[in-house]
Scaffold this active site. Structure first.
Site, PDB file in Angstrom:
ATOM      1  N   HIS A 126     -27.922 -76.581 -27.835  1.00  0.00           N
ATOM      2  CA  HIS A 126     -29.141 -76.683 -28.642  1.00  0.00           C
ATOM      3  C   HIS A 126     -29.824 -78.021 -28.450  1.00  0.00           C
ATOM      4  O   HIS A 126     -31.037 -78.109 -28.364  1.00  0.00           O
ATOM      5  CB  HIS A 126     -28.799 -76.499 -30.119  1.00  0.00           C
ATOM      6  CG  HIS A 126     -28.062 -75.239 -30.385  1.00  0.00           C
ATOM      7  ND1 HIS A 126     -27.393 -75.008 -31.540  1.00  0.00           N
ATOM      8  CD2 HIS A 126     -27.899 -74.143 -29.628  1.00  0.00           C
ATOM      9  CE1 HIS A 126     -26.832 -73.824 -31.487  1.00  0.00           C
ATOM     10  NE2 HIS A 126     -27.117 -73.291 -30.338  1.00  0.00           N
TER      11      HIS A 126
ATOM     12  N   ARG B  72     -40.528 -67.924 -25.686  1.00  0.00           N
ATOM     13  CA  ARG B  72     -39.150 -67.402 -25.693  1.00  0.00           C
ATOM     14  C   ARG B  72     -38.667 -67.352 -27.143  1.00  0.00           C
ATOM     15  O   ARG B  72     -38.195 -68.349 -27.691  1.00  0.00           O
ATOM     16  CB  ARG B  72     -38.232 -68.313 -24.881  1.00  0.00           C
ATOM     17  CG  ARG B  72     -38.491 -68.313 -23.376  1.00  0.00           C
ATOM     18  CD  ARG B  72     -37.547 -69.303 -22.696  1.00  0.00           C
ATOM     19  NE  ARG B  72     -37.400 -69.073 -21.269  1.00  0.00           N
ATOM     20  CZ  ARG B  72     -37.914 -69.863 -20.315  1.00  0.00           C
ATOM     21  NH1 ARG B  72     -38.630 -70.913 -20.653  1.00  0.00           N
ATOM     22  NH2 ARG B  72     -37.701 -69.594 -19.040  1.00  0.00           N
TER      23      ARG B  72
ATOM     24  N   ARG C  66     -42.202 -62.954 -26.120  1.00  0.00           N
ATOM     25  CA  ARG C  66     -41.181 -62.107 -25.517  1.00  0.00           C
ATOM     26  C   ARG C  66     -40.144 -61.802 -26.587  1.00  0.00           C
ATOM     27  O   ARG C  66     -39.685 -62.729 -27.277  1.00  0.00           O
ATOM     28  CB  ARG C  66     -40.526 -62.846 -24.342  1.00  0.00           C
ATOM     29  CG  ARG C  66     -39.401 -62.042 -23.730  1.00  0.00           C
ATOM     30  CD  ARG C  66     -38.834 -62.715 -22.514  1.00  0.00           C
ATOM     31  NE  ARG C  66     -38.014 -63.869 -22.870  1.00  0.00           N
ATOM     32  CZ  ARG C  66     -37.470 -64.674 -21.968  1.00  0.00           C
ATOM     33  NH1 ARG C  66     -37.699 -64.483 -20.676  1.00  0.00           N
ATOM     34  NH2 ARG C  66     -36.713 -65.692 -22.340  1.00  0.00           N
TER      35      ARG C  66
ATOM     36  N   GLU D 279     -37.791 -58.499 -14.028  1.00  0.00           N
ATOM     37  CA  GLU D 279     -36.615 -59.318 -13.718  1.00  0.00           C
ATOM     38  C   GLU D 279     -35.534 -58.521 -13.014  1.00  0.00           C
ATOM     39  O   GLU D 279     -34.693 -59.086 -12.315  1.00  0.00           O
ATOM     40  CB  GLU D 279     -36.021 -59.897 -15.022  1.00  0.00           C
ATOM     41  CG  GLU D 279     -36.900 -60.907 -15.699  1.00  0.00           C
ATOM     42  CD  GLU D 279     -36.474 -61.168 -17.124  1.00  0.00           C
ATOM     43  OE1 GLU D 279     -36.127 -62.309 -17.439  1.00  0.00           O
ATOM     44  OE2 GLU D 279     -36.503 -60.213 -17.929  1.00  0.00           O
TER      45      GLU D 279
ATOM     46  N   ASN E 280     -36.751 -66.412 -12.244  1.00  0.00           N
ATOM     47  CA  ASN E 280     -35.386 -66.963 -12.333  1.00  0.00           C
ATOM     48  C   ASN E 280     -34.373 -65.826 -12.238  1.00  0.00           C
ATOM     49  O   ASN E 280     -33.409 -65.893 -11.476  1.00  0.00           O
ATOM     50  CB  ASN E 280     -35.161 -67.685 -13.665  1.00  0.00           C
ATOM     51  CG  ASN E 280     -36.209 -68.741 -13.950  1.00  0.00           C
ATOM     52  OD1 ASN E 280     -36.837 -69.248 -13.032  1.00  0.00           O
ATOM     53  ND2 ASN E 280     -36.414 -69.072 -15.217  1.00  0.00           N
ATOM     54  N   ASP E 281     -34.610 -64.799 -13.045  1.00  0.00           N
ATOM     55  CA  ASP E 281     -33.668 -63.679 -13.035  1.00  0.00           C
ATOM     56  C   ASP E 281     -33.906 -62.750 -11.849  1.00  0.00           C
ATOM     57  O   ASP E 281     -32.957 -62.225 -11.275  1.00  0.00           O
ATOM     58  CB  ASP E 281     -33.750 -62.900 -14.359  1.00  0.00           C
ATOM     59  CG  ASP E 281     -32.927 -63.584 -15.429  1.00  0.00           C
ATOM     60  OD1 ASP E 281     -31.810 -64.033 -15.109  1.00  0.00           O
ATOM     61  OD2 ASP E 281     -33.397 -63.685 -16.575  1.00  0.00           O
TER      62      ASP E 281
ATOM     63  N   ARG F 273     -27.630 -67.669 -11.213  1.00  0.00           N
ATOM     64  CA  ARG F 273     -28.615 -68.756 -11.277  1.00  0.00           C
ATOM     65  C   ARG F 273     -28.036 -70.063 -11.807  1.00  0.00           C
ATOM     66  O   ARG F 273     -28.600 -71.128 -11.593  1.00  0.00           O
ATOM     67  CB  ARG F 273     -29.824 -68.325 -12.123  1.00  0.00           C
ATOM     68  CG  ARG F 273     -29.546 -68.162 -13.602  1.00  0.00           C
ATOM     69  CD  ARG F 273     -30.676 -67.450 -14.305  1.00  0.00           C
ATOM     70  NE  ARG F 273     -31.434 -68.321 -15.182  1.00  0.00           N
ATOM     71  CZ  ARG F 273     -32.393 -67.907 -15.998  1.00  0.00           C
ATOM     72  NH1 ARG F 273     -32.743 -66.624 -16.029  1.00  0.00           N
ATOM     73  NH2 ARG F 273     -33.032 -68.745 -16.761  1.00  0.00           N
TER      74      ARG F 273
ATOM     75  N   CYS G 242     -43.731 -66.270 -14.835  1.00  0.00           N
ATOM     76  CA  CYS G 242     -43.373 -67.295 -15.814  1.00  0.00           C
ATOM     77  C   CYS G 242     -42.018 -67.939 -15.551  1.00  0.00           C
ATOM     78  O   CYS G 242     -41.495 -68.651 -16.387  1.00  0.00           O
ATOM     79  CB  CYS G 242     -43.418 -66.719 -17.231  1.00  0.00           C
ATOM     80  SG  CYS G 242     -42.269 -65.348 -17.467  1.00  0.00           S
TER      81      CYS G 242
HETATM   82  C1  PEP Z   1     -37.027 -65.721 -15.846  1.00  0.00           C
HETATM   83  O1  PEP Z   1     -36.003 -65.044 -15.772  1.00  0.00           O
HETATM   84  O2  PEP Z   1     -37.656 -66.151 -14.855  1.00  0.00           O
HETATM   85  C2  PEP Z   1     -37.561 -66.087 -17.173  1.00  0.00           C
HETATM   86  C3  PEP Z   1     -38.726 -66.668 -17.315  1.00  0.00           C
HETATM   87  O3  PEP Z   1     -36.762 -65.832 -18.242  1.00  0.00           O
HETATM   88  P1  PEP Z   1     -35.567 -66.815 -18.685  1.00  0.00           P
HETATM   89  O4  PEP Z   1     -35.592 -68.021 -17.789  1.00  0.00           O
HETATM   90  O5  PEP Z   1     -35.817 -67.142 -20.116  1.00  0.00           O
HETATM   91  O6  PEP Z   1     -34.396 -65.936 -18.461  1.00  0.00           O
HETATM   92 MG    MG Z   2     -35.162 -64.110 -17.526  1.00  0.00          MG
END
Ligand code: PEP
Ligand code: MG
Length: 789
Positions: A403, A510, A546, A645, A668-669, A679, A716
């Site tokens: 956190h 988020r 989201r 994702e 990212n995912d 990741r 994003c």
């Molecule tokens: C992603 O997966 O790119 C994303 C923006 O979501 P998070 O990083 O919160 O998993």
């Molecule tokens: Mg994600």
């Protein structure tokens, strides 16, 4: 033989571990009944009173220490009592003993970590062993010239959070020490700490000089939890208040002082609650937890009990804290460890009130610029510090998703975590450099190091100034194509960035982050309040919420740990939402309440099948109907989208696109699932590239398909925050990017220098190449075409 003093040489070995090692947290501690406890309390009070007389008597510190060990041995019925004091170079020297060979005094020396005594110093926690010779850390030290003593109990002598020595007793006959014994010796240890702190036994400068020698130049390695470089003087979080008097003359007076301090602390916490309620900060609920601790009867009654043994109120508070810490030392459950942090914080606050100081952490005494150094701390505690002066954070513990790391990132300060030993290496007001880019910390750095970092900081500052100047400039490519730049956010403290960066809106809010910094699940009303604040703050700018994306690497303290083998592929995000529709419904209800009469954009994370989106959409429709029944205004405009994702969704676009208003790529995912590459795993860092032909082909295809279907598309993931990657995205056809606040200047500078009409065909021509990454080709393009990265 000195069972406490051994090197790992003799008498040690596997299979000799005491079946009943008695450390206070162990199950073998003998619980006392009320009567024994009362007797022991009486004994401890008597002993403390006698110690007070010794401390007040004239004579050298050495003579007083000799008397103290005699007294302890007599009162506790021990065959041996020894006191070791920390000397320069982290060496513990035997300073006084009764029962061991007196000739060993000032001769026997142990390194921290060596033998049982060294072990106590290394971990700053008591050890109590019925059968010491069979412990793996036990060994033989001939110069003490004693026969083996079966039982051993030792406690650290702590002062200002540091180990200044070790106090130990031994018995020839085997015996199990109980909690009361350990507590008594700990209390005495606190009294001895006062003697050590006078500097009469070991000149305090000796330790200081030695530390300087050992530490210059000193570089400590940790893990980067937030990028950036900073330098400033160190402030140690929660430096222990110096307790001047350990032994009380009048327990009744001390009980009254405790009562008054607790009352004044309650009022202060209530004031904080009111303030945080007004400003709606995320830490409102955390402060409520503090109040819960502060009124905890068990905690307060243990402090009262300690006062009745003859301690001052301050010493009693300290003793209960030491005891708690020792119990917690072996606990690995992160939720319980976080509660220990809360309890530590409350303890410190109570000590402040006892001392008549009720300041917040900043207290007006903080340097103008400082780096905070802590073992670990809660998010609310970090927010307690004056943000305008806080330059960086160094933690002995701390993980990327803790956190406090989330909050520190929102504050945009460099953070280095898992920096082992930093607390023992840094003194208050030491000059430190925090290199969040490489996860390292320099303590009292040499001049040349400071100068090198100063140059890096200057270059960074210059770039920041340049980028800040782009705030008011249009985000348009050189050939006139507008690009919408949106902000990624998650905490209320992120929101000022919306205006500071000139973002067009929030592209990814988020919602799980406010859940993560709480101790309990927020009810619908609390959620609504948070979302309404976000919308208020955003004004006319759009916000894309989201729904809860928990599971995987994002854990909630109040959710059970499922122990999944592959949490990233496990029960997470929309999967939880659909299996626990009440949770999803409550969140959607809160979002609809917050957006009543206003625009609302919401999207579902980790959707793998069209049917999942449709089911989630149905839950939303149910909530919309309920809103109508409750005669509440629906959102003025409602747009519903998905996160892209999970690769399976790429093959369901025909079925999916007609149902959605927009799509946001979570790169990212998407990258991690496309390449089956965790990741968060440093071993796989840079192995697969976002700028690979495969990834860019997917992105290019999504642009074409969404355009054809009239579905808005954005991205994003972190990819949008890096100028070269963002350039590639524009080349693929993306016109909306959502990024972290620190990236706006760089990305906008890149956009304004790019001729996207030239890049697009160049990128298309690269997609069929066999290279693992197109990064070098794109870098060359940027160089050749004057794109500023
Ligand atoms: C992603 O997966 O790119 C994303 C923006 O979501 P998070 O990083 O919160 O998993
Ligand atoms: Mg994600």
């Amino acid at each position: 033989m000195a069972p406490h003093s051994g090197t790992p040489s003799s008498l040690t070995g596997p299979g000799l571990v005491d079946p009943a090692p008695v450390v206070p947290e162990s199950a073998t501690v003998v619980k006392t009944d009320a009567r024994r406890s009362a007797d022991a309390a009486g004994g401890a009070r008597r002993l403390l009173a006698r110690l007070r007389d010794v401390m007040a008597a004239s004579g050298t510190a050495q003579a007083r220490l000799d008397k103290i060990v005699m007294l302890i041995a007599a009162e506790m019925g021990a065959d041996v009592c020894s006191c070791y004091v920390m000397r320069a170079g982290e060496v513990l020297e035997l300073f006084a003993t009764i029962g061991l060979n007196p000739d060993a005094v000032h001769k026997t020396r142990l390194r921290v970590g060596e033998g049982l005594v060294g072990d106590i110093a290394a971990h700053a926690r008591p050890v109590a062993l019925a059968n010491a010779p069979s412990h793996p850390n036990f060994a033989y030290r001939p110069e003490t010239g004693e026969d083996p003593f079966d039982s051993f109990m030792g406690v650290p002598i702590l002062r200002g959070g540091r180990v200044r020595g070790v106090l130990a007793i031994q018995h020839i006959a085997r015996r199990a020490y109980d909690e009361q014994d350990v507590e008594t010796l700990e209390t005495i240890g606190m009294v001895v700490a006062e003697l050590v702190a006078t500097g009469e036994l070991v000149d305090n400068r000796e330790l200081q000089v030695a530390n300087d020698l050992v530490l210059l130049p000193s570089r400590l390695d940790g893990v980067s939890l937030n990028r950036g470089i900073t330098m400033a003087v160190a402030v140690l979080h929660r430096p222990q208040l110096t307790i001047r008097q350990m032994v009380a003359d009048d327990p009744e007076l001390e009980l009254r002082r405790l009562r008054e301090a607790v009352d004044s602390m309650h009022s202060a916490i209530d004031r904080l609650l009111i303030l945080s309620g007004e400003s709606g900060g995320e830490h409102h609920e955390i402060i409520e937890t503090y109040r819960m601790f502060a009124t905890d009867r068990g905690w307060l009654s243990r402090i009262r009990e300690a006062i009745r043994t003859g301690l001052t109120a301050e010493a009693a508070v300290q003793q209960v804290q030491n005891d708690n810490r020792a119990r917690m030392a072996s606990v690995t459950d992160s939720y319980i460890r976080e509660r220990q942090l809360d309890l530590d914080d409350i303890t410190n606050r109570l000590l402040q009130h006892l001392a008549g100081r009720q300041d917040k952490a900043d207290g007006g005494t903080l340097p103008d610029e400082f780096v905070l150094v802590a073992r670990n701390l809660g998010p609310a505690e970090l927010l307690d510090y004056d943000r305008t002066r806080l330059r960086g954070l160094v933690l002995e513990e701390g993980a990327a998703y803790s956190h406090v790391a989330i909050v520190a990132r929102a504050l945009d300060i460099p953070v280095v975590g898992q920096c082992t030993g930093v607390l023992s290496r840094v003194d208050p007001l030491d000059f430190v450099i925090v290199d969040g880019d490489h996860g390292q910390v320099f303590v009292r750095p040499a001049e040349d190091i400071t100068e090198a970092f100063l140059k890096s900081i200057e270059v960074g500052e210059e770039r920041k100034r340049e980028f800040a100047a782009t705030r008011l400039l249009d985000s348009v490519t050189r050939d006139g194509i507008p690009v919408r730049l949106m902000l990624n956010a998650g905490l209320l403290i992120d929101l000022p960035h919306l205006h500071a960066t000139g973002a067009d809106g929030i592209g990814l809010y988020r919602t799980e982050i406010p859940f993560m910094v709480r101790h309990t699940y927020p009810d619908t009303a609390i959620q609504k309040e948070t979302y309404a604040k976000v919308l208020d703050e955003a004004g006319d700018k759009p916000v894309t919420f989201r729904t809860l994306d928990v599971g995987g690497d994002k854990t909630l303290p109040y959710f059970p740990d499922l122990g999944e083998e592959n949490p990233a592929l496990g029960w997470r995000a929309i999967r939880i939402g659909l299996d626990r529709p009440a949770m999803l419904r409550k969140q959607l209800r809160a979002l609809l309440w917050a957006a009543s009469g206003r625009d609302l954009r919401l999207m579902f994370p980790m959707v793998a099948e069209v049917s999942e989106f449709i089911r989630a959409r149905r839950v939303l429709d149910l909530e919309l109907r309920r809103l109508e029944q409750d005669k509440m205004a629906p959102p003025r405009d409602l747009k519903v989208g998905v996160m892209m994702e999970v690769p399976a969704l790429l093959f369901q676009l025909d079925a999916l696109l007609p149902h959605i208003d927009f799509m946001s790529v979570g790169s990212n995912d998407l990258l991690q699932y496309l390449f089956a590459s965790d990741r968060g795993n440093p071993m796989l860092n840079n192995r697969y590239d976002l700028l690979s032909p495969a990834m860019l082909t997917v992105l290019r295809m999504l642009v074409r398909r969404c355009e054809a279907a009239g579905v808005q598309l954005s991205l994003c993931g972190e990819m949008a925050s890096r100028p070269l990657d963002a350039m590639a995205l524009l080349g693929c056809g993306f016109r909306t990017l959502s990024m972290s606040p620190g990236a706006f200047g760089e990305v906008k500078t890149m956009i304004r220098s790019l001729d996207v009409g030239v890049l697009q065909p160049f990128l298309d021509s690269l997609l069929n190449r066999q290279d693992r990454s197109l990064r070098q080709h794109l870098l060359a393009f940027a160089r050749d075409h004057g794109v500023r990265l």
